[in-house]
Design a protein around this motif. Structure first.
Motif, PDB file in Angstrom:
ATOM      1  N   UNK B 219       0.840  -1.191   0.000  1.00  0.00           N
ATOM      2  CA  UNK B 219       0.000   0.000   0.000  1.00  0.00           C
ATOM      3  C   UNK B 219       0.872   1.236   0.000  1.00  0.00           C
ATOM      4  N   UNK B 220       0.257   2.407   0.094  1.00  0.00           N
ATOM      5  CA  UNK B 220       1.028   3.635  -0.047  1.00  0.00           C
ATOM      6  C   UNK B 220       1.846   4.071   1.166  1.00  0.00           C
ATOM      7  N   UNK B 221       1.518   3.672   2.406  1.00  0.00           N
ATOM      8  CA  UNK B 221       2.192   4.337   3.530  1.00  0.00           C
ATOM      9  C   UNK B 221       3.640   3.914   3.723  1.00  0.00           C
ATOM     10  N   UNK B 222       4.332   4.764   4.421  1.00  0.00           N
ATOM     11  CA  UNK B 222       5.715   4.551   4.814  1.00  0.00           C
ATOM     12  C   UNK B 222       5.899   3.179   5.460  1.00  0.00           C
ATOM     13  N   UNK B 223       4.999   2.825   6.323  1.00  0.00           N
ATOM     14  CA  UNK B 223       5.122   1.559   7.055  1.00  0.00           C
ATOM     15  C   UNK B 223       5.158   0.363   6.111  1.00  0.00           C
ATOM     16  N   UNK B 224       4.479   0.481   4.983  1.00  0.00           N
ATOM     17  CA  UNK B 224       4.457  -0.633   4.045  1.00  0.00           C
ATOM     18  C   UNK B 224       5.827  -0.828   3.396  1.00  0.00           C
TER      19      UNK B 224
END
Lengths: 340, 340
Positions: B219-224
């Motif tokens: 997905x798009x977030x940093x955590x991904x």
DNA sequence: GCGAGGGATGAATACGTATACACTTCCAGA
DNA sequence: TCTGGAAGTGTATACGTATTCATCCCTCGC
């Protein structure tokens, strides 16, 4: 037809007067259910949407809020903007965004009087700007978010920057730090002022002296934090902790520390302010004073709507707590180590 | 008086008709210089500003552009928004900002037809959204920035994502990498699609195989990005380079690498996409494919204004090059080391 | 000296909607 | 049977500006 259909066109189609169509649109109860159903069907078939301009002109309400902001690319401001957008749209309000960095003063002044919004949200009030004064003078309901102006007779919702800064200072002192750096901004608004003053107060109350050479006044960009850290940490006896008044500067400080090989938190602790999402990233893992963005915006927009509904109500100033979010940039360790 | 003065009020004050005041306001040459001067003086004394709504209703122009955007807090989008705001305001245009993440579809649909803006800017066109179709159907001039829709008869200004991605792949291959990771997104728009496809093409052209296990869709977030890096780099034989399709994910990858002790670029090279300001920060020092944000926005707004002026002109699709900005996350080193 | 024509201005209207007011119908209550 | 009033609808107007059209005056050319 090329021109969008008007309520009058549809009235003819439905065999009623334009007034009746308007009554249907405004949910006026004084209309026969059968008539209403028939008109609604016609509206739907034509895929009709009322002309917002004409409606606004007649009612004096635009369902639009004007937001004044700066530095959208700064992480905290982006979060603030995002939240404002979320809250406004959840209330069915549109947002006109003005970046007071880009817009010349006279443009802003003109905008304030054009009556094209129902209210203003100012997020970057500064003492040396006349923006808030002009906004109030325009007679349009106005609320100050995030940054306030002391004593201004205007609804305001701000974080308790002073207390947050004080707690940060107290936290460092309690951990045993005595040689502390402060990377600060020229105080153009209450945020920078209080984030500076609260911190100094905490040190003073604890009897910890803040060396003038440990205080560096910089500009807002990341690079300035970087430079300040290099300056502070390349000393023979560098400070064991650095507090700064925005996360963006703190990121720069962390980078500056990294650049000259100083290790955080072993060599130096770092504390920022805003607790942006990025503060939690592994690269930074930054201890930071939290701004209650969600609550600030939610409360602020509520105040604004209340004032739009009743312009004569007494102004309200809300101050929300700024708790300290502790992370790895200040991992607790034995006092002796800190003093070493 | 409490109500703002109208042009009619001022006409009376100046001893002329409302029509003459209006002529002065619109710089109509057919007005006697002396009269003009007198009227201007009265306008100035009264600090008069025309009612934007009434003017818009009459002329059909609002001098306002509607911007649809997502994820304002993402660094690249923030830069894009900032640039759009800068360009619009330099042209004397206002900006209404809608976040299509927050606004339900039917709200957006209604907005499109309200005629409260002169044009639309869409920055997040996706294939599975009807937004661009609805915008075009509304008859309001529309331009697609940053993300395009192939074959759509609509002005578009996009970066050459495919070429940029290809160059990034070629760059890695040329440096000797053969075991390469790809952290990608489900292709909802042309950007993610081309940034993925172009990269794959470069590897294929060079005869470098992309192992399926080296491709992670997130997905798009940093955590991904963080998670993906941990997954890729904790293997017995981890890839020697990772390319990903946004800077935000690249930052996450750098953080993930850091978290498990992998060193960049010694253990693994990392390449992002967008070349945001943050990519240059010391923490990241990220090699990244540049998006020509300034040129995209400038060109796009120009196209939009041209179309507003002449709705029947042929649509234009502009593709701008995306050069590779090389930094420390891919410091060149001997080929042998890369293969090791 | 008189008509043509241009310059400057005012009166009137339109943009599309909301709403005050007037009117009709119909029914309840006397 | 007559009246008062409510329910429902239409007519007319206003919001503040831009613009068309008509008007007036003055000058110029014959």
């Amino acid at each position: 037809m090329t021109r969008p259909p008007t309520s009058r066109d549809l009235a003819r189609l439905a065999g009623v007067s334009q007034a009746t169509v308007s009554r249907v649109l405004t949910n006026n109860p004084k209309v026969n259910p059968e008539t209403r159903a028939r008109v609604l069907q016609v509206l739907k078939d034509a895929n009709y949407t009322p002309n917002a301009l004409a409606r606004a002109m007649k009612t004096g309400r635009t369902d639009t809020i004007g937001v004044f902001m700066t530095r959208v690319t700064s992480p905290f401001h982006a979060e603030l903007l995002d939240e404002i957008g979320r809250v406004l749209s959840s209330m069915g309000l549109h947002m006109i965004l003005w970046n007071i960095e880009h817009d010349p003063e006279e443009t802003v002044a003109a905008v304030l009087q054009q009556r094209l919004v129902d209210g203003f949200v100012l997020t970057s009030a500064t003492y040396d700007s006349k923006l808030h004064t002009m906004a109030l003078a325009s007679g349009t309901p106005t609320v100050l978010l995030h940054r306030g102006i002391d004593g201004l007779d205007c609804d305001q919702v701000v974080g308790d920057n002073w207390q947050g800064a004080y707690d940060a200072g107290r936290y460092l002192v309690d951990a045993g730090h005595t040689d502390i750096g402060l990377v600060t901004l020229r105080a153009t608004g209450n945020t920078s002022r209080d984030r500076d003053a609260g911190f100094r107060a905490a040190l003073a109350d604890a009897g910890v002296k803040l060396k003038p050479s440990n205080v560096i006044t910089v500009g807002v960009p990341h690079a300035d934090g970087h430079a300040a850290a290099e300056k502070l940490l390349s000393r023979k006896k560098p400070p064991t902790a650095i507090y700064t008044i925005t996360d963006l500067l703190a990121f720069g400080i962390l980078d500056g520390a990294r650049a000259i090989g100083a290790h955080v938190p072993d060599d130096v602790w770092v504390i920022g302010f805003d607790n942006t999402d990025m503060a939690a990233w592994e690269s930074f893992d930054l201890t930071s004073v939290e701004q209650p963005v969600h609550a600030i915006v939610e409360t602020g927009i509520d105040l604004l709507r209340d004032r739009i509904a009743d312009p004569d109500r007494p102004t309200q100033i809300v101050t929300l707590p700024c708790p300290l979010a502790i992370r790895g940039s200040t991992a607790n360790r034995p006092l002796s180590a800190a003093k070493d």
